[in-house]
Design a protein around this motif. Sequence first.
Motif, PDB file in Angstrom:
ATOM      1  N   VAL A   1       0.867  -1.185   0.000  1.00 39.55           N
ATOM      2  CA  VAL A   1       0.000   0.000   0.000  1.00 39.55           C
ATOM      3  C   VAL A   1       0.896   1.226   0.000  1.00 39.55           C
ATOM      4  O   VAL A   1       1.780   1.359   0.855  1.00 39.55           O
ATOM      5  CB  VAL A   1      -0.929   0.015   1.235  1.00 39.55           C
ATOM      6  CG1 VAL A   1      -1.680   1.349   1.315  1.00 39.55           C
ATOM      7  CG2 VAL A   1      -1.914  -1.142   1.183  1.00 39.55           C
TER       8      VAL A   1
ATOM      9  N   TYR B   1      -7.513  -3.347   1.427  1.00 40.92           N
ATOM     10  CA  TYR B   1      -6.588  -3.948   0.465  1.00 40.92           C
ATOM     11  C   TYR B   1      -6.901  -5.431   0.264  1.00 40.92           C
ATOM     12  O   TYR B   1      -6.071  -6.199  -0.228  1.00 40.92           O
ATOM     13  CB  TYR B   1      -5.130  -3.738   0.917  1.00 40.92           C
ATOM     14  CG  TYR B   1      -4.771  -4.409   2.225  1.00 40.92           C
ATOM     15  CD1 TYR B   1      -4.229  -5.688   2.247  1.00 40.92           C
ATOM     16  CD2 TYR B   1      -4.946  -3.746   3.435  1.00 40.92           C
ATOM     17  CE1 TYR B   1      -3.896  -6.304   3.435  1.00 40.92           C
ATOM     18  CE2 TYR B   1      -4.602  -4.352   4.632  1.00 40.92           C
ATOM     19  CZ  TYR B   1      -4.077  -5.629   4.635  1.00 40.92           C
ATOM     20  OH  TYR B   1      -3.732  -6.242   5.821  1.00 40.92           O
TER      21      TYR B   1
ATOM     22  N   PRO C   1      -3.847   1.080  -2.326  1.00 40.84           N
ATOM     23  CA  PRO C   1      -3.342  -0.268  -2.588  1.00 40.84           C
ATOM     24  C   PRO C   1      -2.611  -0.310  -3.920  1.00 40.84           C
ATOM     25  O   PRO C   1      -3.041   0.320  -4.899  1.00 40.84           O
ATOM     26  CB  PRO C   1      -4.611  -1.130  -2.618  1.00 40.84           C
ATOM     27  CG  PRO C   1      -5.635  -0.344  -1.886  1.00 40.84           C
ATOM     28  CD  PRO C   1      -5.316   1.093  -2.157  1.00 40.84           C
TER      29      PRO C   1
END
Length: 627
Positions: A128, A622, A137
């Motif tokens: 990230v 994410y 992300p």
Amino acid sequence: MSSALKITVILSLLLSAGCHAAGTAPRKTLAPFASEQALSSYLQQVQARQEALLLKQQKLQRATAQYMAAPPPAPPAAPMVAKAAPAASAEAAESVTNVQTAGVDEGGIVKLHGKHLVMLRRGKLFTVQVGGNALQPVASLDAFAPGSDPSGNWYDEMLIDGDTVVVIGYSYSRGGTEIGLFDIAADGKLAYRSTYHLRSNDYYSSRNYASRLIGSKLVFYSPLSLNLRRGDPFGGFPALRRWRPDAVPSDFKRIAPATRIYRTDDEPEPGTSLALHTVTVCDLAQRDMRCEATAVMGPQGRVFYVSGESVYVWTTRRGSDSGLFRIPLDGSAPSALKVAGAPVDQFSFLESADGHLNVLLRSEGQGDAMWDGTRGRGDMALLRVPLASFSDGRDSAPAGSYQPLPGGGGYGLQNRYVGAYLLYGNPGNPGRRKADQAWPRQPLYAVRWADGGSVQALSLPHGVERIEALGDDAVVIGAQGKDLYFSSIRLGAQAAVATRYIRADAVQGESRSHGFFYKPQAANEGVIGLPILGADERPGLNKSSASVLYLRNSGLQLMELGALAARPGQPPDDGCRASCVDWYGNARPLFLQGRVFALLGYELVEGALKEGQVREVRRISYAPVAR
């Protein structure tokens, strides 16, 4: 309990204030086996003695069975050794891991690489972007080799050296520690490089971490139980192979020849297994990883601690007689001492700058494998020995090296060296708390480890579940009833409770050391972060903490800044294929270049300090999408 811990001792001159070792080199070192033949002969002797003992025991069992006219007893169940499975910039130099020893990084679930956070979760790597005020992300990749079957594997720890991401796991299907190497680019993209297998037993500990990184040296401790009844005992010795789709057992190459295997004059205890306690050092400076191993023979029980230059392994056998090994990371010969008792965990050790090793001991313990670190008991003592007193293993630490300490080493004992002090205490009732339950007061014990002075018992209205450093001072965290207490401890000429903060209706959401982080901001100033849950919730291996709580420390005054909370609801279906239990937790407080984050499962939440409070700014998920 051994006489060394029972006896009332007067500190020897070695413990007097101002005593400094002239050097830290051991007086003698252990001698390795001279050849493979010498090692083989010794193992045959050990096997013969064990088989003779087994035969004697079997005869006694048959005689007893005939006398009692009862059938012979069933053979013992095989021991369970596996984890219980479920159904280069300023940014790069910033650490996000709450390590025990400065300069010795520990394998964790989140690290920082340049402008990117790297997360290891449920068999995958994720990046990230956080640099340049971003929160985005970037990439994800399986934490195992392409085309390999990850079932039966656990991917637990991650380290980063330069542009190399190292993933450490354990493979039950392939029989050893698995080391995955990945390349990470400046833009956060990930690429698989190679996988290696290191022959070992399961390294898992609920308190310790299997891997360390010192410079470009990747350091592993791994136990290996020796099966002397197999056709080839060397088939279980330390070895490494590079994985390929058609890999076979013969691909393993020994990395600990007989001339790097050591033992003391202690003979293996009859009827118990012999273990090779192995320290492996791998060079990450080259793309093709090279590793060398040093192994010492001893009983199964173990606790290990990594300093900047050595790995210390404390081995325990039945009763309280123990062995303490010092294994240098430069490949030179180990040294050892005969000792008594057992440490709690790695935090029981401190290699101090005055050339001594300090170890908090309980009279009974079997090491910290799996959950054993919580289970020791008995009287307590502080062992303090000069590093130069280590030798070839024939010498014992003198009785005067043990300082008896108060407090029973009960279930869940916590201990930590902070500045000049060793602090320790018990959590109290480990069972489910109740709203009206009043627990007995749990003292926090404080002893100045270098001078052998008197021990202080500080009264706390809560249990001792966590001890952490706040610069040169400390904070002790624990529960009373349904509330979570934070007590700041001033560590000057005397230890004293400074202030207390109470978070109502809360429990710790993470018990591992990496779950806590303290970010200093100035002298006696900083911010604490800790995952928490509601008091009626129970921490779980697959459960994200409800929030990360932040407190400001200002001269040991603790003030709440607020919390960053996880989004309620069911977690996403990630199609998990491997390592689907969060053995190392999944929540972390993170502080980066003045920014505040909370890692909560698959969410990364950013907060900002506004008007003395942490308030959410934004969040991302994410999580991978199940296919």
